[in-house]
Design an enzyme around this catalytic site. Structure first.
Site, short mmCIF file in Angstrom:
data_model
loop_
_atom_site.label_atom_id
_atom_site.label_comp_id
_atom_site.label_asym_id
_atom_site.label_seq_id
_atom_site.Cartn_x
_atom_site.Cartn_y
_atom_site.Cartn_z
N ARG A 100 1.49 67.37 46.84
CA ARG A 100 2.41 66.32 47.32
C ARG A 100 3.09 66.71 48.64
NH1 ARG A 100 6.66 64.91 44.10
NH2 ARG A 100 6.49 62.64 44.16
N GLU A 121 12.75 69.65 46.73
CA GLU A 121 13.93 69.46 45.86
C GLU A 121 14.11 70.65 44.91
OE1 GLU A 121 13.14 65.51 44.22
OE2 GLU A 121 14.11 64.61 45.97
N GLU A 148 12.50 52.76 40.33
CA GLU A 148 13.69 53.58 40.56
C GLU A 148 14.69 52.92 41.51
OE1 GLU A 148 12.85 57.50 42.07
OE2 GLU A 148 14.97 57.99 42.30
N ASN A 167 8.08 67.54 38.47
CA ASN A 167 9.07 68.60 38.31
C ASN A 167 8.69 69.32 37.02
OD1 ASN A 167 10.75 68.09 40.56
ND2 ASN A 167 11.71 66.38 39.46
N GLU A 174 15.41 42.50 47.80
CA GLU A 174 15.75 42.99 49.14
C GLU A 174 16.96 42.24 49.69
OE1 GLU A 174 12.65 42.40 52.05
OE2 GLU A 174 13.52 43.89 53.40
N ASP A 199 11.79 57.44 50.56
CA ASP A 199 11.62 57.58 49.12
C ASP A 199 11.62 56.23 48.41
OD1 ASP A 199 11.32 58.78 46.71
OD2 ASP A 199 13.39 59.49 46.53
O1 GCW Z 1 12.74 59.91 44.47
C1 GCW Z 1 12.85 61.16 44.05
C2 GCW Z 1 13.29 60.96 42.64
C3 GCW Z 1 13.05 62.19 41.83
C4 GCW Z 1 11.58 62.57 41.95
C5 GCW Z 1 11.27 62.83 43.42
C6 GCW Z 1 9.80 63.15 43.66
C7 GCW Z 1 10.15 63.58 40.33
O2 GCW Z 1 14.63 60.57 42.63
O3 GCW Z 1 13.41 61.89 40.52
O4 GCW Z 1 11.25 63.69 41.18
O5 GCW Z 1 11.56 61.70 44.16
O6 GCW Z 1 9.07 62.23 44.00
O7 GCW Z 1 9.41 64.29 43.53
#
Ligand code: GCW
EC number: 3.2.1.131
Length: 683
Positions: A322, A289, A396, A205, A514, A368
């Site tokens: 990406r 996003e 995360e 980002n 898990e 994700d």
């Molecule tokens: O999982 C999400 C995350 C974002 C991240 C995004 C991505 C960098 O919560 O924080 O942004 O993926 O991979 O672009």
């Protein structure tokens, strides 16, 4: 220096006297045949390590000599293979980053195919010494299995790190680079020691200030950082803002087909390479996003990536594009849109349209980085497109470096997954190593888990994830057991009383995490935004496309062809049929693919509801066992590390209990089905 600061490069004093003298015999004299920046890094590392492991200051020589044993540090071009009893074919088999470690008569050869290999060979030798292995008759050759072995930092210039759980950035502070780059250099050492060869240093980002990293305001500093990494054979990339021609160039558009935009990128590439001649290229998060991208101009992602690729091409630069592109403004009422399908739908049709210096970077799963997801069906789906996989080392969704969650077993499962893209044995590892489709560029990226905390990773055991990532992507055929043992030996020493408890904790940690979180592959159920701790319906009515659909009768996402979103059809046969079938779908992914009643019987013989209760009770009990095992290490390992992990385990237990109780109560209330074993479920 704190022991945790040195991670796996402890260079602990060698205790075993026999080994101690044996090692000293070999390494007291070192011949450095030729100096390059990288070989100098290797020599420096050796000297520092030998001083601390063997209390030795080796003599450094320019030329080999007879009689005494010595260590010969150099590359292929510095030796005459025949004189050393090395067949030319052996060296030819090594790729440019490969190496040879061989004991010949009175010397140990530490020989890279190029100086990059020499550096890796040096770290290998040091690993052997630290693990107190014999070196009298070495005969080791090795080459990395993957081409790009990359780390993605998600660091912002204000010093914060997106999804960082280990303090602030080691690169940036107060909207600028840090002055003191010592930690950057140490980071380069850690990364090189496990074979990482590329890094992007800023968040995908790319906000306002970071957009300017590719201007003369910051390029001199980027160059400084790049030079540090370069001396450890690591190439630097930057994440860029697709709208840069507007933001920096003052153009009215960033349309990739606009001539002025194309020119702007060409000039920009030229400028960057004047500063950094071996700059790696760009990492790009576009149309994802809320970030800008080619969709604004009704252009495809191939057109978007190619404008950059064309500009970088004369300098051998690459575009890492990406594939995390999906509708993040979904309406939960709309049952036809399935976020899991997005990457495949967006990119699949573009196969063959990307220039050959574009590499698509695909997250390991379609959603994700959840604790459990199937492999992304996009991996292997594009036969004429360079592709690499993206893992998340930073935890995360897997405990945020408060809870222990060792991810090597998960990544290993992903690598070994057979996509059947070209019939049997079309594993993910054969796709990302470039062999299945003969890709020009391919590899693996991981989102970094480090920050400026003294111990780098917040939780000292999370260092194992960074180590394991590097080692596993160097060679995905290494066993989890071997990688784990290596890390423990290097970090804590080789005594069984220490090794066994730590190994047990690490190897059970993913399964345990898990167990007490979202069940059977359904994912999410976390607190929105920060993503730590339970919140079963936290994302249930959100715009993010992340639902579990639990009601009084059942739970799960129907992704079948007949009655669901049809996602299963994105896989090659027989994976598509296996996932599509309620009978064949593996238990651990059941709720990812199917909506089933709570009474549905799993292959394990349990009902879904009883499985939920059992795993959640079990997860908490295992965390209690982790605590017991860890406590047994008191006084046997560095006290700083001991206390750090002890404190984290306490918080992990609180977290696990909270998860257990919220999940069990939620599903008890929904289903009304009591626990067969009558354990405590709050009403
Ligand atoms: O999982 C999400 C995350 C974002 C991240 C995004 C991505 C960098 O919560 O924080 O942004 O993926 O991979 O672009």
């Amino acid at each position: 220096m704190e022991e945790s600061y040195r991670c796996w490069l402890q260079y602990r004093f060698v205790q075993d006297t026999q080994r101690f003298y044996q090692y000293r015999k070999w390494v007291s004299n070192i011949v450095v045949a030729r100096e390059t920046e990288i070989i100098n890094s290797a020599a420096r590392e050796l000297q520092d390590a030998l001083k601390s492991m063997l209390n030795l200051k080796p003599s450094i020589w320019r030329h080999p000599f007879h009689q005494q044993p010595f260590l010969f540090l150099g590359s292929y071009e510095d030796i005459n293979p025949e004189n050393h009893g090395i067949s030319a074919s052996l060296l030819n088999r090594l790729d440019d980053e490969g190496y040879l470690l061989k004991t010949v008569n009175n010397q140990i050869l530490v020989i890279g195919k190029t100086d990059r290999g020499t550096l890796y060979a040096t770290f290998h030798l040091l690993r052997l010494l630290q693990c107190e292995q014999p070196i009298d008759s070495l005969e080791i050759t090795d080459s990395p299995k993957n081409q790009l072995r990359m780390i993605n930092q998600w660091d912002n210039m204000d010093g914060s790190i997106e999804r960082g759980y280990s303090g602030n950035s080691i690169f940036f502070r107060d909207n600028d680079f840090v002055d003191d780059l010592t930690r950057v250099k140490n980071y380069a050492r850690f990364l090189a020691s496990v074979g990482i060869n590329a890094i992007s240093i800023n968040n995908v980002n790319v906000w306002n200030l970071e957009t300017r990293l590719i201007t003369k305001e910051f390029l001199p500093k980027v160059k400084e950082v790049a030079e540090i990494f370069k001396s450890y054979a690591i190439t630097v990339f930057l994440s860029i803002n697709f709208a840069s021609p507007i933001e920096l160039g003052g153009l009215s558009t960033a349309d990739p087909l606009d001539r002025d935009v194309q020119k702007w990128w060409e000039n920009k590439a030229k400028e960057i390479y004047q500063y950094i001649p071996d700059f790696g290229g760009f990492v790009v998060k576009a149309d994802s996003e809320g970030r800008p991208g080619p969709f604004t101009y009704h252009r495809s992602h191939a057109e978007g990536a190619n404008v950059l690729a064309r500009a970088l091409k004369p300098y051998n630069g690459k575009v890492i594009w990406r594939c995390f592109v999906y509708n993040y403004l979904q309406d939960w009422r709309d049952r036809s849109t399935d976020r899991a399908k997005a990457a495949y739908d967006h990119f699949g049709p573009l196969d063959g349209q990307f220039l050959d210096n574009v590499i698509l970077q695909i997250k390991n799963g379609p959603m994700d980085f959840q604790v459990r997801e199937p492999v992304s069906p996009l991996l292997g789906a594009m036969k004429k497109t360079n592709q690499m996989i993206e893992f998340q080392i930073t935890q995360e969704y897997t405990g945020q470096q408060i809870d222990v969650c060792y991810l090597v077993p998960q990544w290993k499962e992903v690598f070994d997954f057979d996509t059947y893209a070209q019939g049997e044995s079309s594993t993910v590892k054969s796709i990302v190593n470039g062999s299945l489709y003969n890709c020009k560029y391919s590899g693996v990226a991981g989102v970094s888990n480090i920050g400026d905390d003294v111990n780098w990773t917040g939780h000292a055991l999370a260092q194992a994830n960074l180590y394991g990532f590097g080692r596993l992507i160097w060679n995905p055929d290494l066993s989890t057991e071997q990688i784990t043992k290596e890390w423990i030996y290097l970090t804590f020493g080789i005594h069984q009383q220490v090794v066994e408890p730590i190994k047990w904790i690490l190897l059970h940690s993913w399964e345990t995490y898990e167990n007490y979180t979202a069940p059977l592959g359904v994912g999410w159920m976390v607190n929105p935004n920060h993503h730590y701790g339970p919140n079963v319906d936290g994302y249930e009515y959100s715009k993010w496309g992340t639902y579990h659909f639990a009601d009084r009768d059942g739970i799960g996402v129907d992704r079948t062809v007949e009655t669901g979103t049809g996602y299963t059809a994105q896989y090659f046969s027989p994976c598509s049929e296996i996932y599509n079938s309620l009978e064949c779908c593996p238990d651990e992914l059941l709720l990812f693919f199917h909506h089933v009643p709570y009474s549905h019987q799993l292959k394990s013989g349990k009902t879904v509801i009883q499985h939920i209760y059992d795993t959640h009770f079990e997860g908490v009990e295992t965390v209690k066992l982790f605590i017991k095992l860890w406590d047994s290490l008191e006084g046997k390992i560095d006290n700083g590390i001991f206390q750090n992990v002890k404190e984290r385990l306490k918080r992990q237990l609180e977290n696990a209990i909270e998860w257990r109780d919220q999940i069990n109560t939620y599903f008890y209330r929904k289903s009304g089905v009591p626990d067969e074993k009558n354990r405590m479920i709050y009403r």
